[in-house]
Design a protein around this motif. Structure first.
Motif, PDB file in Angstrom:
ATOM      1  N   SER A 170       0.603  -1.471  -0.395  1.00 40.02           N
ATOM      2  CA  SER A 170       0.164   0.342   0.064  1.00 40.02           C
ATOM      3  C   SER A 170       0.926   1.432  -0.070  1.00 40.02           C
ATOM      4  O   SER A 170       2.004   1.476   0.597  1.00 40.02           O
ATOM      5  N   THR A 171      -0.034   2.601  -0.309  1.00 40.37           N
ATOM      6  CA  THR A 171       0.903   3.569   0.124  1.00 40.37           C
ATOM      7  C   THR A 171       1.764   4.301   0.928  1.00 40.37           C
ATOM      8  O   THR A 171       2.347   4.308   1.489  1.00 40.37           O
ATOM      9  N   SER A 172       0.998   3.726   2.310  1.00 44.48           N
ATOM     10  CA  SER A 172       0.731   4.363   4.035  1.00 44.48           C
ATOM     11  C   SER A 172       2.131   3.376   4.264  1.00 44.48           C
ATOM     12  O   SER A 172       3.019   3.883   4.721  1.00 44.48           O
ATOM     13  N   MET A 173       2.428   1.927   3.509  1.00 43.20           N
ATOM     14  CA  MET A 173       3.809   1.569   4.235  1.00 43.20           C
ATOM     15  C   MET A 173       4.496   1.765   2.881  1.00 43.20           C
ATOM     16  O   MET A 173       6.111   1.885   4.094  1.00 43.20           O
ATOM     17  N   PHE A 174       4.196   2.575   1.942  1.00 40.83           N
ATOM     18  CA  PHE A 174       5.672   2.884   1.040  1.00 40.83           C
ATOM     19  C   PHE A 174       6.670   4.290   2.040  1.00 40.83           C
ATOM     20  O   PHE A 174       7.384   4.318   2.472  1.00 40.83           O
ATOM     21  N   LEU A 175       5.391   4.926   2.064  1.00 34.50           N
ATOM     22  CA  LEU A 175       5.392   6.089   2.357  1.00 34.50           C
ATOM     23  C   LEU A 175       6.171   6.151   4.487  1.00 34.50           C
ATOM     24  O   LEU A 175       6.716   6.376   5.075  1.00 34.50           O
ATOM     25  N   MET A 176       5.602   4.741   4.937  1.00 35.46           N
ATOM     26  CA  MET A 176       5.757   4.868   6.393  1.00 35.46           C
ATOM     27  C   MET A 176       7.346   4.139   6.378  1.00 35.46           C
ATOM     28  O   MET A 176       8.625   5.111   6.839  1.00 35.46           O
ATOM     29  N   VAL A 177       7.967   3.427   5.156  1.00 34.33           N
ATOM     30  CA  VAL A 177       9.601   3.372   4.897  1.00 34.33           C
ATOM     31  C   VAL A 177      10.036   4.558   4.527  1.00 34.33           C
ATOM     32  O   VAL A 177      11.361   4.802   5.742  1.00 34.33           O
ATOM     33  N   VAL A 178       9.603   5.647   3.763  1.00 37.48           N
ATOM     34  CA  VAL A 178      10.516   6.602   3.544  1.00 37.48           C
ATOM     35  C   VAL A 178      10.521   7.280   4.844  1.00 37.48           C
ATOM     36  O   VAL A 178      11.637   7.478   5.235  1.00 37.48           O
ATOM     37  N   ASN A 179       9.633   7.214   5.497  1.00 38.49           N
ATOM     38  CA  ASN A 179       9.782   8.080   6.992  1.00 38.49           C
ATOM     39  C   ASN A 179      10.868   7.483   8.153  1.00 38.49           C
ATOM     40  O   ASN A 179      11.586   8.464   8.938  1.00 38.49           O
ATOM     41  N   ALA A 180      10.275   6.082   8.383  1.00 38.86           N
ATOM     42  CA  ALA A 180      11.611   5.917   9.233  1.00 38.86           C
ATOM     43  C   ALA A 180      12.652   5.857   8.642  1.00 38.86           C
ATOM     44  O   ALA A 180      13.446   5.873   9.874  1.00 38.86           O
ATOM     45  N   ILE A 181      12.780   5.687   7.454  1.00 38.67           N
ATOM     46  CA  ILE A 181      14.199   6.203   7.662  1.00 38.67           C
ATOM     47  C   ILE A 181      15.131   7.555   7.381  1.00 38.67           C
ATOM     48  O   ILE A 181      15.929   7.755   7.477  1.00 38.67           O
ATOM     49  N   VAL A 182      13.898   8.453   7.518  1.00 38.73           N
ATOM     50  CA  VAL A 182      14.765   9.599   7.572  1.00 38.73           C
ATOM     51  C   VAL A 182      14.754  10.293   9.301  1.00 38.73           C
ATOM     52  O   VAL A 182      15.363  10.353   9.926  1.00 38.73           O
ATOM     53  N   ALA A 183      13.660   9.190   9.688  1.00 40.39           N
ATOM     54  CA  ALA A 183      13.609   8.954  11.601  1.00 40.39           C
ATOM     55  C   ALA A 183      14.991   8.200  11.814  1.00 40.39           C
ATOM     56  O   ALA A 183      15.763   9.198  12.222  1.00 40.39           O
ATOM     57  N   GLY A 184      16.077   7.616  10.808  1.00 33.49           N
ATOM     58  CA  GLY A 184      16.845   6.712  11.856  1.00 33.49           C
ATOM     59  C   GLY A 184      17.358   7.622  11.440  1.00 33.49           C
ATOM     60  O   GLY A 184      18.762   7.553  12.484  1.00 33.49           O
ATOM     61  N   THR A 185      17.994   8.577  10.620  1.00 34.01           N
ATOM     62  CA  THR A 185      18.445   9.438   9.886  1.00 34.01           C
ATOM     63  C   THR A 185      18.617  10.153  11.263  1.00 34.01           C
ATOM     64  O   THR A 185      20.688  10.873  12.043  1.00 34.01           O
ATOM     65  N   LEU A 186      18.018  11.143  10.844  1.00 37.29           N
ATOM     66  CA  LEU A 186      17.699  11.746  12.886  1.00 37.29           C
ATOM     67  C   LEU A 186      18.196  11.887  13.416  1.00 37.29           C
ATOM     68  O   LEU A 186      19.565  12.229  14.190  1.00 37.29           O
ATOM     69  N   GLY A 187      18.197  10.675  14.184  1.00 41.71           N
ATOM     70  CA  GLY A 187      18.807   9.895  15.209  1.00 41.71           C
ATOM     71  C   GLY A 187      20.203   9.552  14.632  1.00 41.71           C
ATOM     72  O   GLY A 187      20.190  10.409  16.412  1.00 41.71           O
ATOM     73  N   ALA A 188      20.029   9.367  14.234  1.00 46.44           N
ATOM     74  CA  ALA A 188      21.897   9.260  14.007  1.00 46.44           C
ATOM     75  C   ALA A 188      22.507   9.957  14.037  1.00 46.44           C
ATOM     76  O   ALA A 188      23.032  10.603  15.129  1.00 46.44           O
ATOM     77  N   LEU A 189      22.378  11.243  13.774  1.00 49.46           N
ATOM     78  CA  LEU A 189      22.846  12.180  13.946  1.00 49.46           C
ATOM     79  C   LEU A 189      22.806  13.213  15.288  1.00 49.46           C
ATOM     80  O   LEU A 189      23.606  13.735  15.244  1.00 49.46           O
ATOM     81  N   VAL A 190      21.757  13.113  15.639  1.00 44.55           N
ATOM     82  CA  VAL A 190      21.362  13.949  17.446  1.00 44.55           C
ATOM     83  C   VAL A 190      22.597  12.694  17.932  1.00 44.55           C
ATOM     84  O   VAL A 190      23.468  13.406  18.569  1.00 44.55           O
ATOM     85  N   GLY A 191      23.094  11.581  17.986  1.00 45.97           N
ATOM     86  CA  GLY A 191      23.352  10.896  18.531  1.00 45.97           C
ATOM     87  C   GLY A 191      24.848  11.276  18.351  1.00 45.97           C
ATOM     88  O   GLY A 191      25.725  11.712  18.921  1.00 45.97           O
ATOM     89  N   ASN A 192      24.950  11.039  17.283  1.00 44.05           N
ATOM     90  CA  ASN A 192      26.362  11.709  16.540  1.00 44.05           C
ATOM     91  C   ASN A 192      26.777  13.324  16.945  1.00 44.05           C
ATOM     92  O   ASN A 192      28.220  13.209  17.390  1.00 44.05           O
ATOM     93  N   THR A 193      25.816  14.185  17.432  1.00 51.00           N
ATOM     94  CA  THR A 193      26.443  15.851  17.080  1.00 51.00           C
ATOM     95  C   THR A 193      26.374  15.199  19.122  1.00 51.00           C
ATOM     96  O   THR A 193      27.242  16.482  20.024  1.00 51.00           O
ATOM     97  N   ALA A 194      25.639  14.247  19.469  1.00 54.58           N
ATOM     98  CA  ALA A 194      25.657  14.794  20.894  1.00 54.58           C
ATOM     99  C   ALA A 194      27.579  13.747  21.927  1.00 54.58           C
ATOM    100  O   ALA A 194      27.686  13.867  22.971  1.00 54.58           O
ATOM    101  N   GLY A 195      27.772  13.281  20.374  1.00 56.81           N
ATOM    102  CA  GLY A 195      29.251  12.982  21.195  1.00 56.81           C
ATOM    103  C   GLY A 195      29.183  11.062  21.540  1.00 56.81           C
ATOM    104  O   GLY A 195      30.412  11.272  21.564  1.00 56.81           O
ATOM    105  N   GLY A 196      27.913  11.044  20.601  1.00 60.84           N
ATOM    106  CA  GLY A 196      28.406   8.834  20.934  1.00 60.84           C
ATOM    107  C   GLY A 196      29.225   8.478  20.154  1.00 60.84           C
ATOM    108  O   GLY A 196      29.809   8.673  19.019  1.00 60.84           O
ATOM    109  N   GLY A 197      29.620   7.603  20.465  1.00 58.23           N
ATOM    110  CA  GLY A 197      30.527   6.439  19.639  1.00 58.23           C
ATOM    111  C   GLY A 197      29.484   5.582  18.692  1.00 58.23           C
ATOM    112  O   GLY A 197      28.299   5.680  18.539  1.00 58.23           O
ATOM    113  N   THR A 198      30.300   4.781  18.058  1.00 50.39           N
ATOM    114  CA  THR A 198      28.963   3.888  16.963  1.00 50.39           C
ATOM    115  C   THR A 198      28.366   3.438  17.605  1.00 50.39           C
ATOM    116  O   THR A 198      27.945   2.985  16.848  1.00 50.39           O
ATOM    117  N   VAL A 199      28.576   2.495  18.427  1.00 51.63           N
ATOM    118  CA  VAL A 199      27.195   1.890  18.432  1.00 51.63           C
ATOM    119  C   VAL A 199      26.952   3.200  18.860  1.00 51.63           C
ATOM    120  O   VAL A 199      25.186   2.395  19.308  1.00 51.63           O
TER     121      VAL A 199
END
Length: 246
Positions: A170-199
């Motif tokens: 469905s279109t809703s599931m496709f959009l969920m995948v796109v937004n989940a990727i964006v949300a994951g990227t945002l989380g990783a950026l915040v973790g990196n900016t906060a000085g966190g390690g790779t884990v």
């Protein structure tokens, strides 16, 4: 003879079948009734077309903006590197893209619910067409019933479709995948900016993506979950109804 009993529809020879006891449109003397039904059918089709045209336009705009953000970030990285300015800009762009994605996803879910209701309404009109001319029934591909099975028959054009594949594609599931990727990227950026390690970066990215996916699925469950539908023309039982006169 009891007059009230003789006027009771359930005492007729039809055995209490709701569809056979209901007044038939074929016996109606109202002029232009088929024209009224076809006008309503075209109105529902037009509404469905406009709804999905709007939804697809919003999805296109969302994906275009996300692509533009990526281009700007790529040019910024070439000019300034991956320092603090780039990280701040990346977090801002990712946040904006996620907000736009959430709003678009909400509209897609509501449009999908509206689309299902429109299809059920058109199934009812087809039921009226068959009442007018029963000989048309073998030539109709879409369903004439407004319950769940009738809805899926119209969606799949008479074929059996696995409900899991229907939802995943469905279109809703496709959009969920796109937004989940964006949300994951945002989380990783915040973790990196906060000085966190790779884990920490990986965990924050995966956690943010999964958190968004869980929230999206919960909203979809509430929108498309069991509801008290106004079913007027249910599908016949697969095994056939028992004949009280047999």
């Amino acid at each position: 003879m009891d007059v009230e009993g003789s006027n009771d529809p359930a005492s007729g020879s039809d055995g209490g079948d709701p569809e056979r006891l209901a007044p038939s449109l074929r016996d109606s003397t109202a002029p232009g009734l088929p024209v009224f039904l076809s006008t309503e059918h075209w109105s529902l089709l037009g509404t469905r077309s406009m709804t999905w045209s709007e939804v697809m336009s919003r999805i296109t705009i969302h994906l275009t903006v996300v692509s533009a953000f990526l281009v700007v970030l790529a040019l910024t990285a070439q000019a300034t590197g991956f320092g603090t300015p780039f990280r701040v800009m990346a977090i801002g762009f990712a946040s904006a893209a996620l907000v736009m994605g959430v709003l678009t996803a909400i509209r897609v879910n509501t449009a999908s619910r509206e689309d299902a209701d429109l299809i059920r309404a058109m199934n009812r009109l087809r039921h009226a067409y068959v009442e007018f001319a029963p000989e048309l029934a073998p030539y109709l591909t879409a369903s004439t019933h407004d319950d769940g099975p009738g809805l899926m028959q119209t969606y799949a054009l008479g074929r059996h479709r696995n409900i899991v594949l229907h939802v995943v594609g469905s279109t809703s599931m496709f959009l969920m995948v796109v937004n989940a990727i964006v949300a994951g990227t945002l989380g990783a950026l915040v973790g990196n900016t906060a000085g966190g390690g790779t884990v920490v970066v990986v965990a924050s990215g995966v956690g943010a993506g999964l958190l968004y996916a869980a929230g999206h699925l919960e909203v979809g469950r509430r929108v498309f979950g069991p509801q008290s539908l106004d079913v007027r023309f249910p599908s016949p039982e697969p095994s056939g109804s028992s004949d009280p006169e047999a």
